[in-house]
Design a protein around this motif. Structure first.
Motif, PDB file in Angstrom:
ATOM      1  N   THR A 170       0.837  -1.204   0.000  1.00 11.92           N
ATOM      2  CA  THR A 170       0.000   0.000   0.000  1.00 11.92           C
ATOM      3  C   THR A 170       0.878   1.263   0.000  1.00 11.92           C
ATOM      4  OG1 THR A 170      -0.161   0.143   2.403  1.00 11.92           O
ATOM      5  CG2 THR A 170      -1.834  -1.158   1.290  1.00 11.92           C
ATOM      6  N   LYS A 171       2.132   1.118   0.436  1.00 11.46           N
ATOM      7  CA  LYS A 171       3.034   2.269   0.446  1.00 11.46           C
ATOM      8  C   LYS A 171       3.461   2.669  -0.966  1.00 11.46           C
ATOM      9  CE  LYS A 171       4.610   1.337   5.075  1.00 11.46           C
ATOM     10  NZ  LYS A 171       5.637   0.856   5.970  1.00 11.46           N
ATOM     11  N   LEU A 172       3.137   1.819  -1.931  1.00  9.00           N
ATOM     12  CA  LEU A 172       3.512   2.120  -3.326  1.00  9.00           C
ATOM     13  C   LEU A 172       2.318   2.595  -4.141  1.00  9.00           C
ATOM     14  CD1 LEU A 172       5.618  -1.100  -3.942  1.00  9.00           C
ATOM     15  CD2 LEU A 172       6.545   1.192  -3.752  1.00  9.00           C
ATOM     16  N   PHE A 173       1.125   2.555  -3.557  1.00  9.10           N
ATOM     17  CA  PHE A 173      -0.091   2.810  -4.338  1.00  9.10           C
ATOM     18  C   PHE A 173      -0.103   4.182  -5.002  1.00  9.10           C
ATOM     19  CE2 PHE A 173      -3.189  -0.376  -2.127  1.00  9.10           C
ATOM     20  CZ  PHE A 173      -2.477  -1.410  -2.697  1.00  9.10           C
ATOM     21  N   HIS A 174       0.494   5.189  -4.345  1.00 11.09           N
ATOM     22  CA  HIS A 174       0.424   6.539  -4.913  1.00 11.09           C
ATOM     23  C   HIS A 174       1.467   6.763  -6.003  1.00 11.09           C
ATOM     24  CE1 HIS A 174       3.616   6.859  -1.981  1.00 11.09           C
ATOM     25  NE2 HIS A 174       4.009   7.974  -2.571  1.00 11.09           N
ATOM     26  N   LEU A 175       2.357   5.789  -6.180  1.00 13.29           N
ATOM     27  CA  LEU A 175       3.420   5.970  -7.168  1.00 13.29           C
ATOM     28  C   LEU A 175       2.970   5.465  -8.542  1.00 13.29           C
ATOM     29  CD1 LEU A 175       6.426   4.798  -4.978  1.00 13.29           C
ATOM     30  CD2 LEU A 175       5.855   7.140  -5.624  1.00 13.29           C
ATOM     31  N   VAL A 211       3.422   3.217 -10.614  1.00 11.49           N
ATOM     32  CA  VAL A 211       4.002   1.900 -10.871  1.00 11.49           C
ATOM     33  C   VAL A 211       2.872   0.891 -10.950  1.00 11.49           C
ATOM     34  CG1 VAL A 211       4.428   1.620  -8.387  1.00 11.49           C
ATOM     35  CG2 VAL A 211       5.630   0.174  -9.981  1.00 11.49           C
ATOM     36  N   SER A 212       2.941  -0.003 -11.945  1.00  7.73           N
ATOM     37  CA  SER A 212       1.843  -0.965 -12.088  1.00  7.73           C
ATOM     38  C   SER A 212       2.078  -2.152 -11.163  1.00  7.73           C
ATOM     39  CB  SER A 212       1.723  -1.425 -13.543  1.00  7.73           C
ATOM     40  OG  SER A 212       2.567  -2.507 -13.774  1.00  7.73           O
ATOM     41  N   PHE A 227      -4.109  -2.799  -6.247  1.00 10.28           N
ATOM     42  CA  PHE A 227      -3.547  -1.616  -6.906  1.00 10.28           C
ATOM     43  C   PHE A 227      -4.626  -0.759  -7.558  1.00 10.28           C
ATOM     44  CE2 PHE A 227       0.981  -0.756  -7.264  1.00 10.28           C
ATOM     45  CZ  PHE A 227       1.469  -1.740  -6.431  1.00 10.28           C
ATOM     46  N   HIS A 228      -5.720  -1.401  -7.930  1.00  7.29           N
ATOM     47  CA  HIS A 228      -6.793  -0.635  -8.581  1.00  7.29           C
ATOM     48  C   HIS A 228      -7.794  -0.079  -7.581  1.00  7.29           C
ATOM     49  CE1 HIS A 228      -6.019  -2.615 -12.731  1.00  7.29           C
ATOM     50  NE2 HIS A 228      -5.119  -1.727 -12.373  1.00  7.29           N
ATOM     51  N   GLY A 229      -7.424  -0.133  -6.313  1.00  7.17           N
ATOM     52  CA  GLY A 229      -8.269   0.490  -5.301  1.00  7.17           C
ATOM     53  C   GLY A 229      -9.506  -0.295  -4.960  1.00  7.17           C
ATOM     54  N   GLU A 230      -9.496  -1.591  -5.250  1.00  5.72           N
ATOM     55  CA  GLU A 230     -10.671  -2.390  -4.914  1.00  5.72           C
ATOM     56  C   GLU A 230     -10.561  -2.990  -3.520  1.00  5.72           C
ATOM     57  OE1 GLU A 230     -11.505  -5.097  -8.118  1.00  5.72           O
ATOM     58  OE2 GLU A 230     -11.175  -3.482  -9.537  1.00  5.72           O
ATOM     59  N   PRO A 236      -9.927  -1.497  -0.051  1.00  5.78           N
ATOM     60  CA  PRO A 236      -9.686  -0.252   0.667  1.00  5.78           C
ATOM     61  C   PRO A 236      -8.688  -0.432   1.790  1.00  5.78           C
ATOM     62  CG  PRO A 236     -11.826  -1.159   1.236  1.00  5.78           C
ATOM     63  CD  PRO A 236     -11.281  -2.003   0.145  1.00  5.78           C
TER      64      PRO A 236
END
Lengths: 550, 266
Positions: A95-100, A102-103, A271-274, A276
């Protein structure tokens, strides 16, 4: 994609030895190189020697069982470690990478590679190689076995990653961090017990051989064979032909591919925010917790309200503080293992092992309880300012804390006495109901003496108890800490002298009830003396406990 | 056809009919529509649980909306999340970062993840750390040992290292001291002066009033009012002296009846 994988792997290895805090990385690296590396190589040599011994002296059935057990232990460790170390390993928390930008694909590849070649795998690799090479019985089979070993590791890592992703929100919660500390405690205590049982004689290899024989006799070998980790392990021994290798691969390869695919899909969804991010507890849950926290020691209604309020608050701290849970669970391993040995072992032959573990159990029990009872302010931290700003008489504060710890220790001590008595009776048939009763009275009396002594020591030498990065107890490491340790050792000596009358009274069953009276007197005297000392040392106690843990 | 669709190049953020439902029933955001112009310092206000953080997470591609359309810099966030993430920076409310890296390592790592070369990322990291006044911190100190203010500054620096076009800030002033707050305000002022759009949620009304060119107020997931301070005053029927706090309290109903706590006086 490979550039991103490379940067992520840099992150993995950069933070690998940073489970602790600043300035401890060098210590961690030195520990890794000076302690873990030799230990890993020692395990490798030991597993090779044991495998050769089993292969040469015990036949194919025992060899197969040994290989399966070794694979199962590594399988269990590789599954447990990523879960237990989740909170202290930045790399695992995607989750620490979600805002970057990167796929999910390079992240997934980096995670699998990072776990496959992580500390746990590297640590166990020599042991695994020792087993595989020792069991292969020839160079040709060893060559076949190494790729199979890699497949086993890959499959295990895929399962571990899948578990991490399934539990992602749980693993990120504070409650899980507490549970992880407890899990780590159980694991370390379990490993310690296993280590002591294996290496407590001059011939550890013979201990393993005897253990294997017991398992073969008891029939436990059958269900070990059904564990997934045993499938590939079965192929490592000379009896396995090409057909069985192909058959197992036919199952193992698609299964591994399926596991990897499921893990990849889960990661993509995250990664697609499904999925939470972990949300704080609901208002209803918080209210339920508050209501639960409000419940208290109802049996003690005859005590003044402030005493019960202090006890209630202390029980809340005890329930929520991972250190206490960790310590109590670590000691419980010393009861549980003898019970397991007695149930699954071959009977009277295990008496020396059980006796040995019970002796350790008594030592650990006393050690853990004295640490807690001699530092009853330790869990409060800065909250001590609130406690000591109330007009509650100080003897009531100490009595409330003693009550909480009594409610914590008494059931544990009673359980220990009953378990020990049942085990000794099971093995020797020489335990009477009267002796169990005397032992129970003695345990309760000794607890009272401990709490009375602890009230004084807690006032004279308070230490803030706080979780370290892995749930370990953090203590001062300065010269003051050294003096404190000496004082605590002296206090344990005094405690031993004060407990002696309880033991002496217990020798005559008719006098054992006097032990209770003696215990109550020590508790009340300790409480009053502690309260008197506290009135002159409140500032010092507050300063020590309210000081930042950092 | 919305205003934004007529002039898409004017807007950094376009939200239309946004709804996010949690757990099948609870709507955190309900039919929210708003736009933010390029280079604007936009304040996003609301009481606790109003849906501010959820909106920001959706705008940054961290959460999927249940319904509605969200565009950042003309890009559909749901269809092209990576392109959006490449051009935005985020300072989340709860700092969730790699705490076992040093501040410098975090910035270089983040820069490289945005595609900067190691050399470029290192140079920018040095400059940002100096600007944030955390360059003097012990080089080996891990972020886990930083104070809250230092952590926020480090994460803000990481959000800026690639030169974003839009900066999303979720409660940047929570839990930090006045000195750190001032440093963050300076950085934000500098960013807006350079043409960066700032989308900013906060509880600190004075800061919002001082910094933001336009403000949206949401409550229970719904937009209550939007505009500059004068437009908000007009919308609520307040006089020219009314502060943002008065407008806010008026809109979200903060003056509801409470118990009188008469027992306090004994």
């Amino acid at each position: 994609m490979m550039r991103t994988v490379g940067i992520l792997l840099w992150l993995r290895y950069r933070t690998m030895f940073r489970g602790g805090r600043s300035g401890r990385q060098v210590f961690a690296v030195v520990m890794g190189l000076m302690v873990l590396t030799p230990l890993s190589l020692l395990f490798g040599a030991f597993s090779l020697m044991t495998t050769l011994h089993v292969a040469g002296n015990m036949g194919s059935e025992a060899l197969l069982l040994w290989v399966r057990i070794a694979f199962f232990l590594v399988f269990a460790m590789l599954l447990a470690m990523p879960i237990i170390s989740f909170a202290s390993t930045d790399f695992y928390d995607i989750t620490k990478l979600f805002h970057l930008p990167v796929s999910h694909r390079p992240v997934f590849v980096a995670q699998i590679i990072g776990m496959m070649f992580g500390g746990t795998t590297i640590f166990f690799l020599p042991a695994m190689l020792g087993v595989v090479i020792g069991a292969s019985g020839g160079a040709a089979r060893a060559v076949v076995s190494i790729p199979l070993l890699l497949l086993f590791l890959f499959q295990t890592v895929a399962v571990a990653r899948l578990l991490q992703l399934l539990l992602l929100n749980t693993l990120r919660s504070r409650r899980f961090r507490d549970l992880a500390a407890i899990g780590a405690a159980c694991l370390s205590a379990g490993i310690f017990v296993l280590f002591r049982l294996t290496f407590n004689s001059d011939h550890p290899t013979r201990n393993i051989a005897a253990f294997l024989e017991e398992l073969l006799i008891s029939g436990a070998a059958d269900w070990i064979g059904a564990i997934p980790s045993s499938w590939i392990a079965t192929l490592m021994v000379p009896g396995a032909g090409l057909n069985s290798i192909l058959l197992v691969l036919l199952v193992a390869l698609p299964l591994t591919a399926l596991l990897v695919r499921i893990a990849a899909v889960l990661q993509e969804r995250a990664f697609h925010g499904e999925v939470p991010a972990a949300r704080p507890g609901t208002r209803a849950a918080n209210a339920a917790n508050a209501a639960k926290a409000g419940s208290g020691p109802g049996l003690f209604r005859f005590l003044p309200e402030p005493v019960r309020a202090i006890a209630r608050k202390e029980l809340c701290l005890i329930r929520r503080e991972p250190i206490v849970k960790t310590m109590m669970i670590q000691q419980s391993v010393f009861f549980l293992v003898p019970v397991v040995v007695a149930i699954f072992g071959s009977g009277v032959g295990n008496a020396p092992r059980i006796e040995y573990l019970l002796r350790w159990g008594v030592f650990v029990l006393l050690f853990v309880e004295s640490i807690l009872a001699m530092n009853v302010f330790g869990l409060e931290g800065p909250g001590i300012v609130v406690t000591l700003s109330t007009p509650t008489p100080r003897h009531r504060v100490l009595l409330g804390k003693s009550l909480a710890y009594f409610l914590l220790f008494a059931p544990v001590n009673v359980l220990f006495v009953v378990t020990a008595a049942a085990l000794v009776h099971f093995l020797t048939g020489a335990v009477s109901a009267i002796s169990v009763g005397v032992a129970l009275v003695g345990a309760v009396s000794a607890t009272l003496v401990l709490l009375g002594t602890g009230s004084i020591v807690s006032v004279l030498a308070p230490v803030r108890m706080a979780s370290g990065s892995r749930g370990a107890l953090r203590q001062p490491s300065t010269g003051e800490g050294c003096l404190l340790a000496l004082f605590k050792m002296f206090s344990i000596g005094v405690l031993a002298v004060l407990v002696a009358p309880v033991v002496l009274l217990g020798l005559k069953p008719i006098l054992s009830s006097l032990a209770l009276v003696y215990g109550a007197i020590v508790l009340l005297t300790g409480t009053m003396l502690g309260a008197h000392l506290l009135s002159g040392r409140e500032e010092k106690v507050m300063l020590t406990l309210a000081r930042s843990a950092d | 056809m919305s205003v934004a669709e007529n002039h898409p190049e004017e807007y950094s953020v376009e939200i239309e009919g946004l709804t996010r439902i949690f757990g099948g029933t609870k709507a955190a955001i309900e039919n929210l529509s708003l736009t933010v112009r390029k280079g604007e310092f936009f304040g996003f206000l609301g009481p606790n649980g109003a849906g501010k953080s959820t909106t920001i997470k959706i705008l940054c591609g961290l959460l999927r909306p249940t319904m509605g359309r969200v565009r950042v810099l003309g890009l559909d966030v749901i269809a092209e999340p990576l392109l959006v993430k490449q051009r935005i920076g985020l300072l989340p409310e709860e700092v969730n970062t790699f705490e076992r890296l040093t501040g410098r390592e975090l910035l270089v790592f983040t820069g490289r993840m945005y595609g900067l070369s190691k050399l470029e990322a290192t140079a920018r990291a040095k400059e940002l750390l100096e600007f944030m006044e955390i360059a003097d911190v012990d080089r080996d100190k891990l972020i886990i040992d930083y104070s809250m203010g230092m952590k926020k500054k480090a994460v803000l620096a990481a959000a800026l290292i690639h030169g974003p076009d839009v900066l999303f800030l979720d409660e940047p002033f929570n839990g930090i001291d006045a000195v750190t707050g001032r440093a963050i305000r300076e950085v934000l002022g500098r960013a807006v002066a350079d043409g960066v759009t700032v989308f900013f949620s906060s509880h600190v009304m004075e800061v919002v009033e001082k910094l933001c060119t336009r403000v949206a107020i949401i409550d229970q997931g719904r937009l209550r009012a939007m505009g500059d301070l004068d437009e908000l005053r007009a919308a609520t029927g307040k006089g020219p002296e009314a502060t943002l706090e008065e407008i806010f309290v008026d809109l979200v109903g903060g003056d509801s009846e409470r118990g009188d706590l008469s027992w306090i006086r004994g």
